[in-house]
Motif scaffolding. Structure first.
Motif, PDB file in Angstrom:
ATOM      1  N   ASN A  20      15.131  10.897  -9.662  1.00 38.10           N
ATOM      2  CA  ASN A  20      14.006  11.825  -9.613  1.00 38.10           C
ATOM      3  C   ASN A  20      12.755  10.967  -9.497  1.00 38.10           C
ATOM      4  OD1 ASN A  20      15.015  14.550  -9.987  1.00 38.10           O
ATOM      5  ND2 ASN A  20      15.684  13.850 -11.995  1.00 38.10           N
ATOM      6  N   ILE A  21      11.876  11.328  -8.587  1.00 39.32           N
ATOM      7  CA  ILE A  21      10.631  10.592  -8.426  1.00 39.32           C
ATOM      8  C   ILE A  21       9.459  11.560  -8.543  1.00 39.32           C
ATOM      9  CG2 ILE A  21      11.619   8.754  -7.004  1.00 39.32           C
ATOM     10  CD1 ILE A  21      10.376  10.216  -4.549  1.00 39.32           C
ATOM     11  N   SER A  22       8.324  11.025  -8.965  1.00 36.58           N
ATOM     12  CA  SER A  22       7.093  11.808  -8.981  1.00 36.58           C
ATOM     13  C   SER A  22       5.927  10.846  -8.793  1.00 36.58           C
ATOM     14  CB  SER A  22       6.948  12.596 -10.273  1.00 36.58           C
ATOM     15  OG  SER A  22       6.802  11.739 -11.369  1.00 36.58           O
ATOM     16  N   PHE A  23       4.854  11.365  -8.252  1.00 35.30           N
ATOM     17  CA  PHE A  23       3.651  10.579  -8.025  1.00 35.30           C
ATOM     18  C   PHE A  23       2.509  11.518  -7.666  1.00 35.30           C
ATOM     19  CE2 PHE A  23       5.896  11.019  -4.041  1.00 35.30           C
ATOM     20  CZ  PHE A  23       4.906  11.355  -3.132  1.00 35.30           C
ATOM     21  N   TYR A  24       1.305  10.962  -7.662  1.00 35.48           N
ATOM     22  CA  TYR A  24       0.123  11.697  -7.227  1.00 35.48           C
ATOM     23  C   TYR A  24      -0.366  11.114  -5.906  1.00 35.48           C
ATOM     24  CZ  TYR A  24      -0.385  14.023 -11.711  1.00 35.48           C
ATOM     25  OH  TYR A  24      -0.178  14.811 -12.816  1.00 35.48           O
ATOM     26  N   PHE A  25      -0.840  11.990  -5.048  1.00 37.83           N
ATOM     27  CA  PHE A  25      -1.442  11.582  -3.780  1.00 37.83           C
ATOM     28  C   PHE A  25      -2.559  12.568  -3.484  1.00 37.83           C
ATOM     29  CE2 PHE A  25      -1.554  11.712   0.914  1.00 37.83           C
ATOM     30  CZ  PHE A  25      -1.871  10.379   1.148  1.00 37.83           C
ATOM     31  N   HIS A  26      -3.760  12.054  -3.326  1.00 42.96           N
ATOM     32  CA  HIS A  26      -4.949  12.898  -3.127  1.00 42.96           C
ATOM     33  C   HIS A  26      -5.058  13.965  -4.223  1.00 42.96           C
ATOM     34  CE1 HIS A  26      -6.207  11.095   0.590  1.00 42.96           C
ATOM     35  NE2 HIS A  26      -5.027  11.296   1.131  1.00 42.96           N
ATOM     36  N   LYS A  27      -4.875  13.538  -5.475  1.00 42.50           N
ATOM     37  CA  LYS A  27      -5.016  14.391  -6.661  1.00 42.50           C
ATOM     38  C   LYS A  27      -4.001  15.540  -6.723  1.00 42.50           C
ATOM     39  CE  LYS A  27      -9.872  13.315  -7.080  1.00 42.50           C
ATOM     40  NZ  LYS A  27     -11.242  13.822  -7.145  1.00 42.50           N
ATOM     41  N   GLN A  28      -2.935  15.433  -5.956  1.00 47.82           N
ATOM     42  CA  GLN A  28      -1.871  16.448  -5.993  1.00 47.82           C
ATOM     43  C   GLN A  28      -0.578  15.770  -6.425  1.00 47.82           C
ATOM     44  OE1 GLN A  28      -1.273  18.591  -2.320  1.00 47.82           O
ATOM     45  NE2 GLN A  28       0.493  19.682  -3.110  1.00 47.82           N
ATOM     46  N   LYS A  29       0.153  16.411  -7.328  1.00 46.38           N
ATOM     47  CA  LYS A  29       1.411  15.839  -7.826  1.00 46.38           C
ATOM     48  C   LYS A  29       2.567  16.270  -6.930  1.00 46.38           C
ATOM     49  CE  LYS A  29       3.965  14.782 -11.940  1.00 46.38           C
ATOM     50  NZ  LYS A  29       4.025  14.878 -13.394  1.00 46.38           N
ATOM     51  N   PHE A  30       3.440  15.318  -6.634  1.00 47.30           N
ATOM     52  CA  PHE A  30       4.625  15.560  -5.821  1.00 47.30           C
ATOM     53  C   PHE A  30       5.860  15.154  -6.599  1.00 47.30           C
ATOM     54  CE2 PHE A  30       1.211  15.013  -2.791  1.00 47.30           C
ATOM     55  CZ  PHE A  30       1.430  16.052  -1.904  1.00 47.30           C
ATOM     56  N   GLU A  41      14.380  14.182  -0.809  1.00 47.56           N
ATOM     57  CA  GLU A  41      14.478  15.640  -0.836  1.00 47.56           C
ATOM     58  C   GLU A  41      13.337  16.134  -1.719  1.00 47.56           C
ATOM     59  OE1 GLU A  41      17.607  18.819  -2.777  1.00 47.56           O
ATOM     60  OE2 GLU A  41      18.322  16.821  -2.234  1.00 47.56           O
ATOM     61  N   TRP A  42      12.353  16.764  -1.132  1.00 41.33           N
ATOM     62  CA  TRP A  42      11.185  17.215  -1.887  1.00 41.33           C
ATOM     63  C   TRP A  42      11.562  18.408  -2.761  1.00 41.33           C
ATOM     64  CZ3 TRP A  42       7.789  13.598  -1.884  1.00 41.33           C
ATOM     65  CH2 TRP A  42       7.619  12.794  -0.773  1.00 41.33           C
ATOM     66  N   THR A  43      11.234  18.329  -4.052  1.00 34.96           N
ATOM     67  CA  THR A  43      11.482  19.441  -4.970  1.00 34.96           C
ATOM     68  C   THR A  43      10.176  20.141  -5.315  1.00 34.96           C
ATOM     69  OG1 THR A  43      11.431  17.931  -6.860  1.00 34.96           O
ATOM     70  CG2 THR A  43      13.590  18.436  -5.910  1.00 34.96           C
ATOM     71  N   SER A  44       9.105  19.682  -4.752  1.00 35.02           N
ATOM     72  CA  SER A  44       7.798  20.324  -4.869  1.00 35.02           C
ATOM     73  C   SER A  44       7.335  20.619  -3.443  1.00 35.02           C
ATOM     74  CB  SER A  44       6.796  19.391  -5.560  1.00 35.02           C
ATOM     75  OG  SER A  44       6.545  18.251  -4.756  1.00 35.02           O
ATOM     76  N   GLN A  45       6.132  21.101  -3.328  1.00 31.37           N
ATOM     77  CA  GLN A  45       5.549  21.279  -2.005  1.00 31.37           C
ATOM     78  C   GLN A  45       5.562  19.919  -1.304  1.00 31.37           C
ATOM     79  OE1 GLN A  45       4.401  24.090  -0.604  1.00 31.37           O
ATOM     80  NE2 GLN A  45       3.706  23.077   1.241  1.00 31.37           N
ATOM     81  N   PRO A  46       6.114  19.804  -0.108  1.00 30.97           N
ATOM     82  CA  PRO A  46       6.134  18.496   0.560  1.00 30.97           C
ATOM     83  C   PRO A  46       4.733  18.073   0.985  1.00 30.97           C
ATOM     84  CG  PRO A  46       7.076  20.182   1.977  1.00 30.97           C
ATOM     85  CD  PRO A  46       6.780  20.831   0.673  1.00 30.97           C
ATOM     86  N   PRO A  47       4.530  16.771   1.158  1.00 31.86           N
ATOM     87  CA  PRO A  47       3.228  16.314   1.640  1.00 31.86           C
ATOM     88  C   PRO A  47       2.989  16.795   3.074  1.00 31.86           C
ATOM     89  CG  PRO A  47       4.693  14.454   1.207  1.00 31.86           C
ATOM     90  CD  PRO A  47       5.446  15.685   0.906  1.00 31.86           C
ATOM     91  N   ARG A  48       1.735  16.755   3.471  1.00 32.63           N
ATOM     92  CA  ARG A  48       1.422  17.116   4.853  1.00 32.63           C
ATOM     93  C   ARG A  48       2.185  16.197   5.797  1.00 32.63           C
ATOM     94  NH1 ARG A  48      -4.974  16.787   5.044  1.00 32.63           N
ATOM     95  NH2 ARG A  48      -4.248  14.655   5.100  1.00 32.63           N
ATOM     96  N   GLU A  49       2.585  16.728   6.917  1.00 38.56           N
ATOM     97  CA  GLU A  49       3.399  15.973   7.874  1.00 38.56           C
ATOM     98  C   GLU A  49       2.742  14.655   8.278  1.00 38.56           C
ATOM     99  OE1 GLU A  49       5.290  16.745  12.279  1.00 38.56           O
ATOM    100  OE2 GLU A  49       4.943  18.468  10.970  1.00 38.56           O
TER     101      GLU A  49
END
Length: 70
Positions: A20-30, A41-49
């Motif tokens: 399981n991985i998690s991180f922040y990118f542009h103040k949004q958690k993924f 396999e994204w379990t949250s909203q995927p990042p922008r393409e």
């Protein structure tokens, strides 16, 4: 650049790979699942393409450093 990268074994049995991985990118958690073959396999909203390829490269580097080089 991603920040606050964390990973945790997906299975209690250490012989079965997956994290399981998690991180922040542009103040949004993924959140996602990093599979042994490098697929995420994204379990949250995927990042922008347009950001996803760069993020995947950074995640691969972090996983190589933290998991496979120890």
């Amino acid at each position: 650049m991603l920040t606050h990268f964390q990973y945790k074994k997906l299975y209690a049995n250490t012989e079965i790979p997956g994290w399981n991985i998690s991180f922040y990118f542009h103040k949004q958690k993924f959140h996602g699942i990093y599979h042994q073959n490098g697929q995420i396999e994204w379990t949250s909203q995927p990042p922008r393409e347009e950001d996803e390829i760069r993020l995947i490269e950074q995640i691969h580097e972090l996983m190589l450093f933290h998991v496979y080089n120890h």
